[in-house]
Write an enzyme that holds these catalytic residues in place. Structure first.
Site, PDB file in Angstrom:
ATOM      1  N   HIS A 126      49.826   2.898  70.835  1.00 63.79           N
ATOM      2  CA  HIS A 126      49.416   2.476  69.436  1.00 63.79           C
ATOM      3  C   HIS A 126      47.976   2.817  68.905  1.00 63.79           C
ATOM      4  CE1 HIS A 126      52.431  -1.189  69.609  1.00 63.79           C
ATOM      5  NE2 HIS A 126      52.999   0.024  69.644  1.00 63.79           N
ATOM      6  N   CYS A 137      43.921  14.588  55.712  1.00 62.46           N
ATOM      7  CA  CYS A 137      44.134  15.836  56.582  1.00 62.46           C
ATOM      8  C   CYS A 137      44.221  15.484  57.743  1.00 62.46           C
ATOM      9  CB  CYS A 137      43.066  16.537  56.072  1.00 62.46           C
ATOM     10  SG  CYS A 137      41.459  16.477  56.768  1.00 62.46           S
TER      11      CYS A 137
HETATM   12  P1  NAD Z   1      50.635  -9.365  71.971  1.00 61.39           P
HETATM   13  O1  NAD Z   1      49.493  -9.735  71.530  1.00 61.39           O
HETATM   14  O2  NAD Z   1      52.166  -9.215  71.083  1.00 61.39           O
HETATM   15  O3  NAD Z   1      51.365 -10.060  73.270  1.00 61.39           O
HETATM   16  C1  NAD Z   1      50.203 -10.137  74.385  1.00 61.39           C
HETATM   17  C2  NAD Z   1      51.012 -10.742  75.474  1.00 61.39           C
HETATM   18  O4  NAD Z   1      50.082 -11.031  76.600  1.00 61.39           O
HETATM   19  C3  NAD Z   1      51.832 -12.209  75.367  1.00 61.39           C
HETATM   20  O5  NAD Z   1      53.126 -12.120  75.652  1.00 61.39           O
HETATM   21  C4  NAD Z   1      50.962 -13.121  76.162  1.00 61.39           C
HETATM   22  O6  NAD Z   1      51.816 -14.096  76.767  1.00 61.39           O
HETATM   23  C5  NAD Z   1      50.401 -12.312  77.264  1.00 61.39           C
HETATM   24  N1  NAD Z   1      49.158 -12.601  77.910  1.00 61.39           N
HETATM   25  C6  NAD Z   1      48.119 -13.195  77.384  1.00 61.39           C
HETATM   26  N2  NAD Z   1      47.028 -13.425  78.267  1.00 61.39           N
HETATM   27  C7  NAD Z   1      47.564 -12.676  79.395  1.00 61.39           C
HETATM   28  C8  NAD Z   1      46.928 -12.335  80.546  1.00 61.39           C
HETATM   29  N3  NAD Z   1      45.491 -12.905  80.822  1.00 61.39           N
HETATM   30  N4  NAD Z   1      47.611 -11.887  81.451  1.00 61.39           N
HETATM   31  C9  NAD Z   1      48.562 -11.495  81.305  1.00 61.39           C
HETATM   32  N5  NAD Z   1      49.488 -11.654  80.137  1.00 61.39           N
HETATM   33  C10 NAD Z   1      48.731 -12.327  79.029  1.00 61.39           C
HETATM   34  O7  NAD Z   1      50.632  -7.852  72.581  1.00 61.39           O
HETATM   35  P2  NAD Z   1      51.234  -6.625  72.468  1.00 61.39           P
HETATM   36  O8  NAD Z   1      52.464  -6.892  72.929  1.00 61.39           O
HETATM   37  O9  NAD Z   1      50.498  -5.688  73.485  1.00 61.39           O
HETATM   38  O10 NAD Z   1      51.191  -5.991  71.160  1.00 61.39           O
HETATM   39  C11 NAD Z   1      50.613  -6.499  69.918  1.00 61.39           C
HETATM   40  C12 NAD Z   1      50.025  -5.398  68.932  1.00 61.39           C
HETATM   41  O11 NAD Z   1      48.704  -5.832  69.172  1.00 61.39           O
HETATM   42  C13 NAD Z   1      49.628  -3.950  69.640  1.00 61.39           C
HETATM   43  O12 NAD Z   1      50.192  -3.174  68.833  1.00 61.39           O
HETATM   44  C14 NAD Z   1      48.446  -3.649  69.832  1.00 61.39           C
HETATM   45  O13 NAD Z   1      48.016  -2.301  69.336  1.00 61.39           O
HETATM   46  C15 NAD Z   1      47.612  -4.522  69.164  1.00 61.39           C
HETATM   47  N6  NAD Z   1      46.530  -5.258  69.773  1.00 61.39           N
HETATM   48  C16 NAD Z   1      45.688  -4.563  70.675  1.00 61.39           C
HETATM   49  C17 NAD Z   1      44.543  -5.072  71.427  1.00 61.39           C
HETATM   50  C18 NAD Z   1      43.765  -4.237  72.237  1.00 61.39           C
HETATM   51  O14 NAD Z   1      43.570  -3.244  72.125  1.00 61.39           O
HETATM   52  N7  NAD Z   1      42.984  -4.811  73.241  1.00 61.39           N
HETATM   53  C19 NAD Z   1      44.629  -6.567  71.393  1.00 61.39           C
HETATM   54  C20 NAD Z   1      45.276  -7.141  70.489  1.00 61.39           C
HETATM   55  C21 NAD Z   1      46.147  -6.458  69.683  1.00 61.39           C
END
Ligand code: NAD
Length: 260
Positions: A126, A137
């Site tokens: 992502h 560009c």
């Molecule tokens: P999500 O936010 O949809 O889900 C996160 C998952 O992690 C949930 O199922 C939750 O139950 C679980 N979770 C929470 N705390 C946890 C822990 N300590 N240990 C293990 N699991 C835990 O995230 P996603 O499915 O990765 O995707 C959502 C989108 O959000 C992605 O496209 C991403 O690009 C973006 N995103 C990125 C970041 C980052 O770069 N750190 C942070 C937030 C969202």
């Protein structure tokens, strides 16, 4: 559930994954949550009362680019001030203990915590938050080398620049998907992903449908939970170091070899 109720599942997970020759680790926002970076669906789902799922869209950026940039600049600072945790460092150990090339780490996270934990080659499905790229560009620059980039027009063509993240509704970079497909995984460890965002959510599902072991680490149930070989209901920072200890143990590998 007591704090340690997840521990028996770890042994089952290690037994399922230990014979993998090309193990894919698929890390979601939950992995970085333990380093203090909020997930979008949890308490981090709002920023200045704007739903982040509206900010992280092409429409949100078209409507108010400066607002979206402010949010991304704040997230960049938060990530830069965070440190990789023991679970992320455990993935580096896993890679180092397995023969070269047998563990590939791919993530939907746009942060750089896995790289800073020492993981070799992180496939960003992502995008990457520290990249600034042109809306018109193919120019892109790294904000960690010059943090003025987001304030300036594209140095090549003069158009507006945007964060290097993949937004909701945008395509996943084809090169990242090809890297995962070319790795041809024979097992998958999904850590901290809600498994709701496509096409990435299909990767572990397809592996499972082809009979490969899939293990999930997540304190909550996900759409994948009913299909996986084993679910570990724990935080990534607690479960990963234990799982990696077992997976890198010669005794565990020998026991699994005798059973199969
Ligand atoms: P999500 O936010 O949809 O889900 C996160 C998952 O992690 C949930 O199922 C939750 O139950 C679980 N979770 C929470 N705390 C946890 C822990 N300590 N240990 C293990 N699991 C835990 O995230 P996603 O499915 O990765 O995707 C959502 C989108 O959000 C992605 O496209 C991403 O690009 C973006 N995103 C990125 C970041 C980052 O770069 N750190 C942070 C937030 C969202």
């Amino acid at each position: 559930m007591s704090d340690d109720a997840w521990r028996p599942a770890i042994a089952r997970a290690a037994a399922a994954l230990t014979s993998c020759r090309r193990l894919l680790v698929l890390a979601g926002a939950g992995l970085s949550a333990d380093a203090g970076i909020p997930t979008f669906r949890g308490s981090g789902g709002l920023w200045r009362n704007y739903p982040v799922e509206e900010l992280a869209t092409p429409e949100g950026f078209a409507q108010d680019p400066e607002l979206v940039w402010d949010w991304y600049r704040e997230r960049r600072l938060q990530i830069a001030a965070s440190q990789p945790h023991v679970g992320q460092r455990a993935l580096t150990l896993l890679q180092q203990h397995f023969p070269a090339g047998q563990v590939l780490v791919a993530t939907t996270n746009e942060d750089d915590l896995l790289e800073r934990a020492g993981v070799n080659e992180v496939v960003h499905l992502h995008g990457e938050i520290f990249l600034t790229r042109c809306t018109t560009c193919s120019w892109q620059g790294d904000d960690r080398l010059d943090n003025a980039l987001s304030f300036l027009p594209c140095p090549r063509c003069g158009a507006r620049v945007r964060p290097g993240s993949v937004w909701y509704g945008e395509a996943v970079p084809i090169a990242a998907l090809q890297r995962v497909a070319g790795f041809d995984p024979d097992g998958c460890l999904v850590v901290g992903s809600s498994c709701l965002v496509q096409p990435v959510a299909s990767i572990p599902l397809e592996l499972r449908l082809h009979g490969h072991p899939v293990v999930e680490i997540n304190p909550e149930a996900t759409p994948l939970s009913e299909l996986v070989t084993c679910s570990i209901r724990a935080l990534a920072k607690d479960a990963l170091p234990v799982l990696v200890d077992l997976l890198t143990s010669a005794t565990v590998r020998e026991q699994a070899r005798r059973v199969t």
